[in-house]
Design an enzyme around this catalytic site. Structure first.
Site, mmCIF file in Angstrom:
data_model
loop_
_atom_site.group_PDB
_atom_site.id
_atom_site.type_symbol
_atom_site.label_atom_id
_atom_site.label_comp_id
_atom_site.label_asym_id
_atom_site.label_seq_id
_atom_site.Cartn_x
_atom_site.Cartn_y
_atom_site.Cartn_z
ATOM 1 N N THR A 78 -5.276 -1.310 7.293
ATOM 2 C CA THR A 78 -5.485 -2.858 7.328
ATOM 3 C C THR A 78 -6.862 -3.030 7.652
ATOM 4 O O THR A 78 -7.268 -4.390 7.986
ATOM 5 C CB THR A 78 -4.476 -3.217 8.209
ATOM 6 O OG1 THR A 78 -4.383 -2.676 9.549
ATOM 7 C CG2 THR A 78 -3.118 -3.138 7.701
ATOM 8 N N LYS A 110 0.829 -1.187 -0.052
ATOM 9 C CA LYS A 110 -0.039 -0.100 0.048
ATOM 10 C C LYS A 110 0.729 1.148 0.029
ATOM 11 O O LYS A 110 0.664 2.251 -0.797
ATOM 12 C CB LYS A 110 -0.941 -0.040 1.122
ATOM 13 C CG LYS A 110 -1.863 -1.181 1.264
ATOM 14 C CD LYS A 110 -2.990 -1.107 2.345
ATOM 15 C CE LYS A 110 -2.326 -1.551 3.645
ATOM 16 N NZ LYS A 110 -1.763 -2.949 3.759
ATOM 17 N N THR A 111 1.846 1.204 0.920
ATOM 18 C CA THR A 111 2.684 2.515 0.843
ATOM 19 C C THR A 111 3.694 2.559 -0.362
ATOM 20 O O THR A 111 3.818 3.648 -0.765
ATOM 21 C CB THR A 111 3.899 2.273 2.044
ATOM 22 O OG1 THR A 111 2.994 2.215 3.344
ATOM 23 C CG2 THR A 111 4.637 3.370 2.068
ATOM 24 N N ASP A 167 -0.750 6.837 6.534
ATOM 25 C CA ASP A 167 -0.979 5.380 6.924
ATOM 26 C C ASP A 167 -1.680 5.061 8.022
ATOM 27 O O ASP A 167 -1.685 6.022 8.999
ATOM 28 C CB ASP A 167 0.486 4.740 6.963
ATOM 29 C CG ASP A 167 0.829 3.186 6.824
ATOM 30 O OD1 ASP A 167 -0.483 2.799 6.467
ATOM 31 O OD2 ASP A 167 1.741 2.757 7.263
ATOM 32 N N ARG A 188 6.732 -8.021 1.702
ATOM 33 C CA ARG A 188 7.297 -7.559 2.804
ATOM 34 C C ARG A 188 7.940 -8.716 3.463
ATOM 35 O O ARG A 188 9.090 -8.664 3.909
ATOM 36 C CB ARG A 188 6.473 -7.013 3.799
ATOM 37 C CG ARG A 188 7.358 -6.432 5.046
ATOM 38 C CD ARG A 188 6.317 -5.661 5.945
ATOM 39 N NE ARG A 188 6.052 -4.361 5.571
ATOM 40 C CZ ARG A 188 4.884 -3.598 6.065
ATOM 41 N NH1 ARG A 188 4.185 -3.943 7.029
ATOM 42 N NH2 ARG A 188 4.394 -2.551 5.325
#
Length: 334
Positions: free
Chosen positions: A159, A65-66, A110, A218
Site C-alpha cells: 500500500t 492485490k492478493t 504481502d 473488500r
C-alpha cells in the site's frame, strides 16, 4: 472453549474470503487496462515456457492485490507460496520459504514494504540470479552457504510503494497500480458475491451497496455480508433496496460510503482546526486513531473524492467536505 470458537470463526472467515476470490482473469472484475497487460505478459511467458517476470502490485488496501496473485498462479499453472513482510524477520525465515520452491512457482509477499532491511537485501540475488546466500555461524568461524534456486516469480504487494527502496523496486520487471473501482464494476462484484452466498439481491440494492463501498471490493463484500445479516435476522432470504438502505443506515455508512471515522476526521479537521492545514499526527491524536490507519485506509478515498488535500503544511479540507457535512465554509482571511 472461547479459543475453539474464535478459531472456528476465523476459519469460516478465511473460507468465505477464499470462496469470493475469482480464480481467472475472465472472472476478475475491474482493472481493465491492468488485465490486458497481464494477459500479454502471461501469454508471452507461457509461449516461451518461462516463469513470469517479477511483479509488484501497489495501491490502497482491498482492491484485489492478493486476489491477482492467486489469479496469476492459476493462469500460469503454478503453485503459490504466501508470506507477509513482517513475518520474515530474518534471512533464515526467507530461506525456509525459498528452499521449498519448485521451478515456475510463485512467491507472494504481502506488505513487502515492511521487509527488514537485511531480508530485503538477501532477496536481490534471489530475484536476479536465482541464488540465495546465507551466513552460517559456527564456533570456529562463519561461512557463506549459497543455494541454487529454481526459476520462480516473486509477486509483491504494498500500500506504500514509496516506502520500497530503489534497489528492490528496480528488480520488479512488472509494476502495476490498482485503482478504485467504479459503481458498475462494484455492483457486478456485489452480485457475484450474492450468488456465491446463495442470497439473491435486487440490482438496485446491489447498486446501493456499491455506491457506499468506496470503490473497494473488500468493503463491498463486507457490507454485503452485514446487510445479509440484517435480512436473515428478519427471516428473509432476498435483499431489496429497502433492506439494503435500512441496514447501511444502521451500520452508519452514508450515501457515498463515509463511515464514523471519516466523519470524525472531517469534522475535527473543519471544526477544531478551521479546515487546516494540520499535521496528520495531530489529527490522529485528536480523533484517537492510528496514523497508519488514517493514511492507508481512510485518506486515499477522501483524496480520491476531493474532500481533502495533502499539503506540505498538513491536511486541508476542501469545499466538497463542507457541503457534504452541511457546514458553512468561512474562508480564513490569512
Amino acid at each position: 472453549m472461547s479459543r475453539l470458537l474464535d478459531a472456528h470463526i476465523n476459519s469460516i472467515d478465511k473460507q468465505e474470503e477464499t470462496s469470493l476470490r475469482p480464480i481467472s482473469l475472465d472472472e476478475y472484475v475491474g482493472q481493465k487496462d491492468l488485465k490486458k497487460n497481464l494477459r500479454v505478459f502471461i501469454g508471452a511467458a507461457l509461449h516461451r515456457d518461462e516463469p513470469l517476470d517479477h511483479v509488484l502490485f501497489y495501491g490502497p488496501p482491498g482492491l484485489g492485490k492478493t486476489t491477482l496473485a492467486y489469479v496469476i498462479a492459476h493462469e500460469m499453472h503454478a503453485n503459490i507460496h504466501v508470506a507477509s513482510g513482517p513475518s520474515l524477520e530474518k534471512t533464515g525465515d526467507l530461506a525456509a520459504i525459498l528452499s521449498e520452491l519448485e521451478p515456475g512457482d510463485i512467491l507472494f509477499i504481502d506488505e513487502i514494504h515492511r521487509l527488514p532491511r537485511v531480508v530485503e537485501e538477501s532477496l536481490y540475488t534471489a530475484m536476479e540470479d536465482f541464488k540465495f546466500s546465507i551466513v552460517l555461524n559456527r564456533e570456529n568461524g562463519s561461512r557463506v552457504l549459497t543455494l541454487d534456486l529454481p526459476p520462480f516469480t516473486l509477486i509483491g504487494a504494498t500500500t506504500r510503494a514509496g516506502n520500497l527502496s530503489s534497489p528492490l523496486r528496480a528488480r520488479f520487471g512488472i509494476s502495476e497500480k490498482l485503482n478504485f473501482y467504479d459503481i458498475e464494476e462494484t455492483t457486478q462484484i456485489v452480485q457475484r458475491t450474492s450468488k456465491v452466498f446463495n442470497c439473491p439481491i435486487d440490482k438496485d440494492a446491489a447498486e446501493e451497496i456499491a455506491k457506499r463501498s468506496r470503490g473497494t471490493p473488500r468493503i463491498a463484500n463486507r457490507l454485503f455480508r452485514r446487510v445479509r445479516d440484517f435480512v436473515n435476522f428478519e427471516g428473509k432470504d432476498n435483499i431489496d433496496i429497502n433492506d439494503a438502505t435500512n441496514a447501511l443506515q444502521a451500520l452508519k455508512v452514508d450515501a457515498i460510503g463515509l463511515d464514523d471515522v471519516d466523519i470524525r476526521y472531517l469534522k475535527t479537521l473543519i471544526e477544531r482546526f478551521n479546515g487546516g492545514p494540520v499535521g496528520l499526527e495531530t489529527l490522529a491524536n485528536a480523533i484517537g486513531e492510528e496514523i497508519n490507519n488514517l493514511e492507508d485506509v481512510y485518506e486515499p478515498y477522501l483524496l480520491q473524492i476531493g474532500f481533502i488535500d495533502r499539503t506540505p503544511r498538513g491536511r486541508v479540507a476542501n469545499e466538497k467536505a463542507y457541503k457534504h457535512l452541511k457546514i458553512k465554509h468561512q474562508m480564513n482571511l490569512f
